[in-house]
Every structure is written in structure tokens, then in C-alpha cells.
Design a protein around this motif. Structure first.
Motif, PDB file in Angstrom:
ATOM      1  N   VAL A 303      15.193 -33.947  22.901  1.00 25.92           N
ATOM      2  CA  VAL A 303      15.215 -35.403  23.102  1.00 25.92           C
ATOM      3  C   VAL A 303      16.015 -35.678  24.367  1.00 25.92           C
ATOM      4  O   VAL A 303      16.811 -34.840  24.820  1.00 25.92           O
ATOM      5  N   ASP A 304      15.830 -36.865  24.914  1.00 27.72           N
ATOM      6  CA  ASP A 304      16.452 -37.129  26.217  1.00 27.72           C
ATOM      7  C   ASP A 304      17.966 -37.254  26.147  1.00 27.72           C
ATOM      8  O   ASP A 304      18.653 -37.169  27.165  1.00 27.72           O
ATOM      9  N   TYR A 305      18.526 -37.459  24.944  1.00 27.62           N
ATOM     10  CA  TYR A 305      19.987 -37.547  24.831  1.00 27.62           C
ATOM     11  C   TYR A 305      20.618 -36.213  24.410  1.00 27.62           C
ATOM     12  O   TYR A 305      21.816 -36.148  24.170  1.00 27.62           O
ATOM     13  N   GLU A 306      19.816 -35.164  24.311  1.00 25.24           N
ATOM     14  CA  GLU A 306      20.376 -33.839  24.036  1.00 25.24           C
ATOM     15  C   GLU A 306      20.887 -33.220  25.331  1.00 25.24           C
ATOM     16  O   GLU A 306      20.240 -33.328  26.388  1.00 25.24           O
ATOM     17  N   ILE A 307      22.024 -32.570  25.255  1.00 23.72           N
ATOM     18  CA  ILE A 307      22.595 -31.879  26.421  1.00 23.72           C
ATOM     19  C   ILE A 307      22.081 -30.443  26.364  1.00 23.72           C
ATOM     20  O   ILE A 307      22.517 -29.646  25.518  1.00 23.72           O
ATOM     21  N   ALA A 308      21.157 -30.122  27.238  1.00 26.03           N
ATOM     22  CA  ALA A 308      20.458 -28.839  27.175  1.00 26.03           C
ATOM     23  C   ALA A 308      21.440 -27.677  27.288  1.00 26.03           C
ATOM     24  O   ALA A 308      22.337 -27.670  28.142  1.00 26.03           O
ATOM     25  N   GLY A 309      21.246 -26.682  26.413  1.00 25.14           N
ATOM     26  CA  GLY A 309      22.022 -25.448  26.500  1.00 25.14           C
ATOM     27  C   GLY A 309      23.406 -25.513  25.917  1.00 25.14           C
ATOM     28  O   GLY A 309      24.169 -24.543  26.046  1.00 25.14           O
ATOM     29  N   THR A 310      23.775 -26.607  25.244  1.00 24.12           N
ATOM     30  CA  THR A 310      25.141 -26.734  24.714  1.00 24.12           C
ATOM     31  C   THR A 310      25.210 -26.209  23.278  1.00 24.12           C
ATOM     32  O   THR A 310      25.589 -26.939  22.349  1.00 24.12           O
ATOM     33  N   PHE A 311      24.876 -24.949  23.092  1.00 23.69           N
ATOM     34  CA  PHE A 311      24.980 -24.337  21.759  1.00 23.69           C
ATOM     35  C   PHE A 311      26.460 -24.185  21.400  1.00 23.69           C
ATOM     36  O   PHE A 311      27.273 -23.769  22.229  1.00 23.69           O
ATOM     37  N   HIS A 312      26.799 -24.492  20.148  1.00 24.07           N
ATOM     38  CA  HIS A 312      28.212 -24.493  19.774  1.00 24.07           C
ATOM     39  C   HIS A 312      28.404 -24.059  18.329  1.00 24.07           C
ATOM     40  O   HIS A 312      27.532 -24.213  17.481  1.00 24.07           O
ATOM     41  N   HIS A 313      29.537 -23.475  18.062  1.00 19.35           N
ATOM     42  CA  HIS A 313      30.104 -23.190  16.740  1.00 19.35           C
ATOM     43  C   HIS A 313      29.375 -22.165  15.888  1.00 19.35           C
ATOM     44  O   HIS A 313      29.980 -21.201  15.462  1.00 19.35           O
ATOM     45  N   THR A 323      13.948 -16.045  11.971  1.00 18.02           N
ATOM     46  CA  THR A 323      14.356 -17.242  12.703  1.00 18.02           C
ATOM     47  C   THR A 323      15.876 -17.356  12.704  1.00 18.02           C
ATOM     48  O   THR A 323      16.565 -16.766  11.877  1.00 18.02           O
ATOM     49  N   ILE A 324      16.379 -18.135  13.651  1.00 16.13           N
ATOM     50  CA  ILE A 324      17.810 -18.336  13.845  1.00 16.13           C
ATOM     51  C   ILE A 324      18.114 -19.815  13.725  1.00 16.13           C
ATOM     52  O   ILE A 324      17.386 -20.664  14.275  1.00 16.13           O
ATOM     53  N   PHE A 325      19.198 -20.137  13.008  1.00 11.90           N
ATOM     54  CA  PHE A 325      19.696 -21.511  12.964  1.00 11.90           C
ATOM     55  C   PHE A 325      20.890 -21.626  13.906  1.00 11.90           C
ATOM     56  O   PHE A 325      21.791 -20.781  13.899  1.00 11.90           O
ATOM     57  N   ALA A 326      20.882 -22.687  14.726  1.00 13.69           N
ATOM     58  CA  ALA A 326      21.959 -22.933  15.675  1.00 13.69           C
ATOM     59  C   ALA A 326      22.076 -24.439  15.889  1.00 13.69           C
ATOM     60  O   ALA A 326      21.261 -25.221  15.385  1.00 13.69           O
ATOM     61  N   MET A 327      23.096 -24.845  16.643  1.00 14.86           N
ATOM     62  CA  MET A 327      23.326 -26.274  16.890  1.00 14.86           C
ATOM     63  C   MET A 327      23.588 -26.516  18.363  1.00 14.86           C
ATOM     64  O   MET A 327      24.202 -25.696  19.051  1.00 14.86           O
ATOM     65  N   THR A 328      23.120 -27.691  18.841  1.00 18.91           N
ATOM     66  CA  THR A 328      23.391 -28.130  20.202  1.00 18.91           C
ATOM     67  C   THR A 328      24.009 -29.536  20.147  1.00 18.91           C
ATOM     68  O   THR A 328      23.962 -30.227  19.115  1.00 18.91           O
ATOM     69  N   LYS A 329      24.564 -29.959  21.270  1.00 18.20           N
ATOM     70  CA  LYS A 329      25.228 -31.266  21.334  1.00 18.20           C
ATOM     71  C   LYS A 329      24.287 -32.342  21.886  1.00 18.20           C
ATOM     72  O   LYS A 329      23.399 -32.067  22.687  1.00 18.20           O
ATOM     73  N   THR A 330      24.523 -33.559  21.438  1.00 18.34           N
ATOM     74  CA  THR A 330      23.845 -34.730  22.006  1.00 18.34           C
ATOM     75  C   THR A 330      24.903 -35.761  22.418  1.00 18.34           C
ATOM     76  O   THR A 330      26.066 -35.680  21.987  1.00 18.34           O
ATOM     77  N   LYS A 331      24.485 -36.714  23.229  1.00 23.65           N
ATOM     78  CA  LYS A 331      25.388 -37.804  23.627  1.00 23.65           C
ATOM     79  C   LYS A 331      24.612 -39.117  23.528  1.00 23.65           C
ATOM     80  O   LYS A 331      23.703 -39.376  24.328  1.00 23.65           O
TER      81      LYS A 331
END
Length: 618
Positions: A303-313, A323-331
């Protein structure tokens, strides 16, 4: 000329009267040759020859003094036999045949084993070996530490002519001697090979064993992210992924992805999975024991408010595999932070499912939005999928809400919230109502295991509800129908308060692994990071303590001693005569391809047993 009878080889033959006489040595040689040609090695037998010295027959004196015999089958017929001048003699008993000697084994029957070794440039704590045979044979390779036969590695290879074997998990700065043998022929061994492994990097230290294990094989290996934290800033040096044995020795390391909020787990098939936030963001990545990258998730934008590549935690394999579960940041509105949970197909790299905290949480009415006064309302730090009664659910830990929530994978609905101001009533072990401060606060690594919930309770902000700030390992038994959560286990120590980091895992033996990641910039009380294993009664059965306050890690993952490497001390089954556990392709569960219709892999769904949570299958 009259024929001259020639007696057996032990008797000297008469020399013929002639102008030229044979030397004695040549005469004896001729006698022996004639005896061999006519088969006459019996001292009582006489050999008669034609005038041309052609062998004729073996003659043996009869009772009447006349010789009898049969023509030599390979000789032409000859003249009438010549009477033997020898007196009557007692017949000689038949000869016993001379035994035929056993032939010496040839290299084809018992192949020579030539063992060659070479350093593995991709991993200084490993060694590569080559064995060439004349025929296809199974071989067993053994390497033993000089002066310590408890440090023994055993690796087998199936029948083939050319073998290439690699031993991983060797101790650093250690001398070994190795040889190989044909499987089933332990006395047929190769030449000896000796070598010395490289030392560890100068900024990688080993922890100290404070509580030694009663059975090292029951502990196996422990995987962590490791780094040295700077004294006055949130930056790290010497960040690595590290595998420790039960005695604290480093058995493998990878020179990236270490310090900070980086999750690292064993993905099976000799693959290590890591991802999260350190000096830089680490996209979910799989590396093998040669430290070669075999998968790296792309930095896309859903989505346009996702910060690409900001995988965290948090980064972990799905329970179904593949498959892999992961999380990224949005603003959101370019003001406050949200997050997106991604499920990534390992085979294709595609995002096959996601859950957006803003679209699926706030807009759907499950979550309150952030604001300029609350820039980080959720701070999601753990995600896990679990299959229950044929349906998939997502368990999400949100630190700043002091809660773990359950999400329906198919509908994306939030089903309930567990924690302070959530949907459950907290009970003490005796069934009495617990005080609010007994909930978990600013937790990490919240996960569901059967009917239990495991939480690393950091305890920050506990003082806001009348309690004290302290950290603990906490296990709750959940009753979803009654909406109750009962405290069944908690473990803490004097002076233990870590406001960030930490992990709690359920082990296959029913014990619990606690990862105390110390943050020297977060508290004023001196402390060091530690790895602790406790039994269901809360007794410490194994402990490693780091010695430097700036040695940090985020969480830990336990790996079975037979799933990695080939060390007999940590996998006694490698000495199994069948050789199955010593096979070069053992390595735990594979990273499987993504399933077709969404569903759990056979035999991987959570199990439970009386008194303990179900085992962890990630």
C-alpha cells in the motif's frame, strides 16, 4: 644305445658314458624337469624315456618284478617298456595333495581408502573431505579432538565410488585427527588426516556455563543473534548469528544480521532463517551452513503508506511450511506508525496473504488509531500462525497495548484480546482472582502453544497499575469459552528487569528456554545476557551467562542435537550401528514448498499432553 633308467629326483642318476659328460648340477636339473613333466614325484616310481628323451610312462614295479604303467596322456606312444632293474620294493602310499594357498585380496575386493581433506573457505568451523574408491561402498568418517575423545564427529555416506563429505560444527582453535572406514568393515581404515581449526573472531566471545546440563545431548544447540552494543548509542558491532553448544562453545556463526530486534530460528534442512531490525532492516533471509544466502525477501510496497523494506522484530516459518510470516512498518497520514503482517512464499517470493493494522484493524473497528500524541500505538513485535480444528489463526503480540490478539486467517477478523483491559479474566493458580499488576506488560515473544500462552513479560509500565517493574517468564492456561486465563507457571530472579528484548520457548521435553537479552542503555543496574532452561516446576537445569554487559541478543531458538552437525556427544544416536542417524543428509524438517489449498502439513498440527503446553513447531 641302451636306455638308461633314471631314478627319482632324490637319487643321483648315473652319468651316461660319453665323451662329453654333463656337469652334476645340470644332470640333477634335467632329472627334476623330467619328473615334473611325467608326474613322477614318487621316490618308488621309475621314469622311462624313449631314445629321444620323450616322456613315456610312469612305471611302478609289480609283484613279479615287472613294471606296469599307463601311457602319459599328453605323450606319444613309445616302445615296449623296459624292465626295471630295481629289486622288488614295498609300494609307496599315495601322496597327499599340497594345499592351494589362499590368494591375496585384491583392491577391488577390499578397496584402498584414500582420505583427502581441505579447509572449507565458506565456513572456518567446517572441513571438507574426499574419498575415492574402486567400487561403490558406503563409508563412515570420524574426526576426534586431539586429547579429548568426547569431542567426536561421525558422518556416513551411502554407497558410491566418489564421496564428498563436509563436517560442520567443529570447535574453533582445536586440533583434530580423522580417518574413514568402509561401513561394516571397521578394520579397513584410511590414512589419518590432521588439521587445526581457526580461532574465533576477536570480537566474538563464548558464554560461561553457570549451571551445567546433566545430559548435554538433551540440550542440543541454541541459536541466537549476537552483537556488541555501543556504550552510548543504539548501534552495534560484531553482529552475528551464532549457534552455541550446551557447554557454551560457538559451533557456527554468520557475519551479518546480529544485534537488535532480529529474530533467528532454525528452518530445518540445515537452513537458518533471520529477519528484523538491527543497524539496518534485515529482510527475511535463509542461509545455509556454508553461510550462503538461499532466499531473500524482496522490499516491495503493498500500500502507498507502507515503508518498503522496513522488516522488524519477528520472522518465522509458518506451521504448514513453505511460507514465512514477517512484519513491515507503515506510516498513516505521514504521522503515526502502523504495521502489516506478510506471509511470503519461499518458492516464489510472492506475498500470498497480509493483514494491515490500519485497513483490517482500525477501519474495521478492531483497533484504535494513533495520533500526533500517540505515534506508536501498537508496537507489534511477535506474530505466529496456528492451526486449530482445521482452521488457521494468527496470534499477534502488541507491546504498547500490553496485549496478544487472535485473528481469523480467512476473515481477518480480530476474535479476542488477551491482556490488561482485554477480553479475559486473569486467575491465580488456585483459581482466585488476580490483581491487575499480575498481567503481562510490554511483553515480547507472546505465542500460543495448545491451550497455553507463553509470554516473556518485560514488566515495563507495570507500576502504572500499582505494581513494580520486574521481568519474568509467564505461562497462562487459556479457557476461551469461559474467557479465563490462569497463571500456571512464572519464573523470575532478584533484580531482573529488562524493559526490552527477550524470549520464551517451549521445548520438546516440556522444559522452557528463557532468553534474557540485556540492554545496557535501558537500565542502570549492571547485568549480563543469559540463556536459561527451567523445568515445569521452575527449577534451573541449564544456564549460560555472558560476561560482558554489552554482549546482547534478542531471542533464542533451541535446535535438537541430531538435527544439526554430527557431534556424537550431543547426538548419541550417531553411534547407532544402522548408521541412519549418521547419514550426511540428516538435518531436521525440510523447508517445504507452499501447500496448494491452504492447510496444515500432515503431522505438524499442535499437540498437547497433560500438564504441559503443546510442542513448538516453528
Amino acid at each position: 644305445m641302451q636306455q638308461v633308467p633314471i631314478r627319482a629326483p632324490r637319487h643321483r642318476a648315473r652319468r651316461p658314458r660319453a665323451d662329453r659328460q654333463l656337469p652334476v648340477g645340470l644332470a640333477l636339473l634335467a632329472v627334476a624337469l623330467l619328473a615334473i613333466r611325467c608326474g613322477g614325484d614318487d621316490p618308488g616310481a621309475q621314469l622311462a624315456c624313449s631314445p629321444g628323451d620323450t616322456p613315456c610312462a610312469t612305471r611302478t614295479p609289480g609283484p613279479d618284478g615287472q613294471s606296469t604303467g599307463t601311457p602319459c596322456p599328453t605323450s606319444p606312444a613309445c616302445a615296449s617298456p623296459t624292465p626295471s632293474p630295481s629289486p622288488a620294493a614295498t609300494p609307496t602310499p599315495p601322496l597327499t595333495p599340497t594345499p592351494t594357498p589362499t590368494p591375496t585380496p585384491t583392491p577391488t575386493q577390499f578397496p584402498d581408502i584414500q582420505l583427502l581433506d581441505a579447509p572449507n573457505p565458506d565456513n572456518p568451523q567446517s572441513r571438507a573431505f574426499d574419498i575415492a574408491l574402486e567400487t561403490a561402498q558406503a563409508v563412515i568418517l570420524e574426526c576426534v579432538q586431539d586429547g579429548d575423545d568426547q569431542e567426536r564427529h561421525r558422518l556416513s555416506s551411502p554407497p558410491q565410488r566418489d564421496h564428498h563429505l563436509v563436517l560442520y560444527g567443529l570447535k574453533a582453535d582445536t586440533s583434530y585427527h580423522c580417518d574413514a572406514a568402509i561401513d561394516g568393515m571397521p578394520d579397513r581404515r584410511s590414512n589419518d588426516v590432521t588439521f587445526h581449526t581457526d580461532p574465533l573472531p576477536p570480537d566474538l566471545y563464548s558464554p560461561v556455563v553457570s549451571v551445567p546440563p546433566s545430559d548435554p545431548a538433551a540440550v542440543g544447540y541454541t541459536l541466537i543473534n549476537y552483537a556488541l552494543m555501543d556504550d552510548d548509542s543504539w548501534s552495534y558491532s560484531g553482529d552475528r548469528l551464532v549457534i552455541l553448544d550446551p557447554l557454551g562453545d560457538v559451533r557456527w556463526y554468520y557475519d551479518e544480521g546480529g544485534g537488535g530486534d532480529v529474530e533467528v530460528t532454525y528452518a530445518g534442512n540445515n537452513l537458518i532463517l533471520f529477519g528484523g531490525m538491527a543497524n539496518t532492516y534485515n529482510n527475511p533471509t535463509l542461509v545455509d551452513l556454508d553461510r550462503t544466502e538461499v532466499f531473500h525477501a524482496a522490499s516491495s510496497q503493498l500500500v502507498d503508506y507502507e515503508i518498503a523494506g522496513t522488516f522488524h522484530h519477528d520472522t518465522g516459518m509458518s506451521q504448514a511450511g513453505g511460507t514465512i510470516f514477517a512484519m513491515t512498518k507503515t506510516k498513516i497520514d505521514n504521522i503515526w506508525r502502523g504495521f502489516i503482517i506478510r506471509e511470503i512464499d519461499v518458492a516464489t517470493g510472492d506475498v500470498v496473504w497480509w493483514w494491515d493494522a490500519y485497513a483490517d484493524g482500525v477501519l474495521a473497528g478492531w483497533l484504535e488509531p494513533g495520533s500526533e500524541q500517540d505515534l506508536d500505538p501498537y508496537h507489534a513485535n511477535s506474530v505466529q500462525d496456528r492451526w486449530e480444528n482445521g482452521r488457521c489463526y494468527i496470534y499477534l503480540g502488541m507491546r504498547n497495548l500490553n496485549q496478544m490478539v487472535k485473528i481469523d486467517y480467512e476473515t481477518k477478523d480480530v476474535l479476542w484480546r488477551l491482556g490488561y483491559k482485554g477480553d479475559f479474566v486473569l486467575l491465580e493458580a488456585d483459581g482466585s482472582l488476580a490483581e491487575p499488576e499480575r498481567w503481562f506488560f510490554h511483553q515480547h515473544d507472546a505465542k500460543r502453544e495448545g491451550q497455553y500462552v507463553l509470554v516473556y513479560d518485560n514488566g515495563k509500565t507495570r507500576n502504572e497499575v500499582g505494581g513494580e517493574e520486574y521481568s519474568r517468564a509467564l505461562v497462562l492456561e487459556l479457557d476461551e469459552e469461559a474467557a479465563t486465563a490462569t497463571i500456571v507457571l512464572e519464573y523470575t530472579e532478584d533484580g531482573w528487569f529488562e524493559p526490552i528484548w527477550g524470549g520464551l520457548d517451549l521445548l520438546d521435553n516440556g522444559h522452557f528456554l528463557i532468553a534474557i537479552g540485556h540492554c545496557p542503555l535501558c537500565v542502570s543496574t549492571p547485568r549480563t545476557s543469559a540463556l536459561i532452561e527451567i523445568d515445569p516446576a521452575g527449577n534451573v537445569v541449564w544456564r549460560l551467562d555472558y560476561q560482558r554487559e554489552n554482549e546482547v541478543f534478542y531471542r533464542a531458538d533451541r535446535v535438537d542435537g541430531c538435527a544439526l552437525f554430527h557431534n556424537v556427544a550431543f547426538c548419541p544416536a550417531l553411534d547407532d550401528p544402522s548408521g541412519e542417524e549418521a547419514s550426511s543428509n540428516h538435518g531436521g524438517d525440510e523447508v517445504r514448498a507452499a501447500p496448494g489449498p491452504r492447510g496444515p502439513a500432515g503431522g505438524v498440527s499442535p499437540s498437547s499432553r497433560p500438564g504441559y503446553p503443546g510442542r513448538r513447531d516453528r
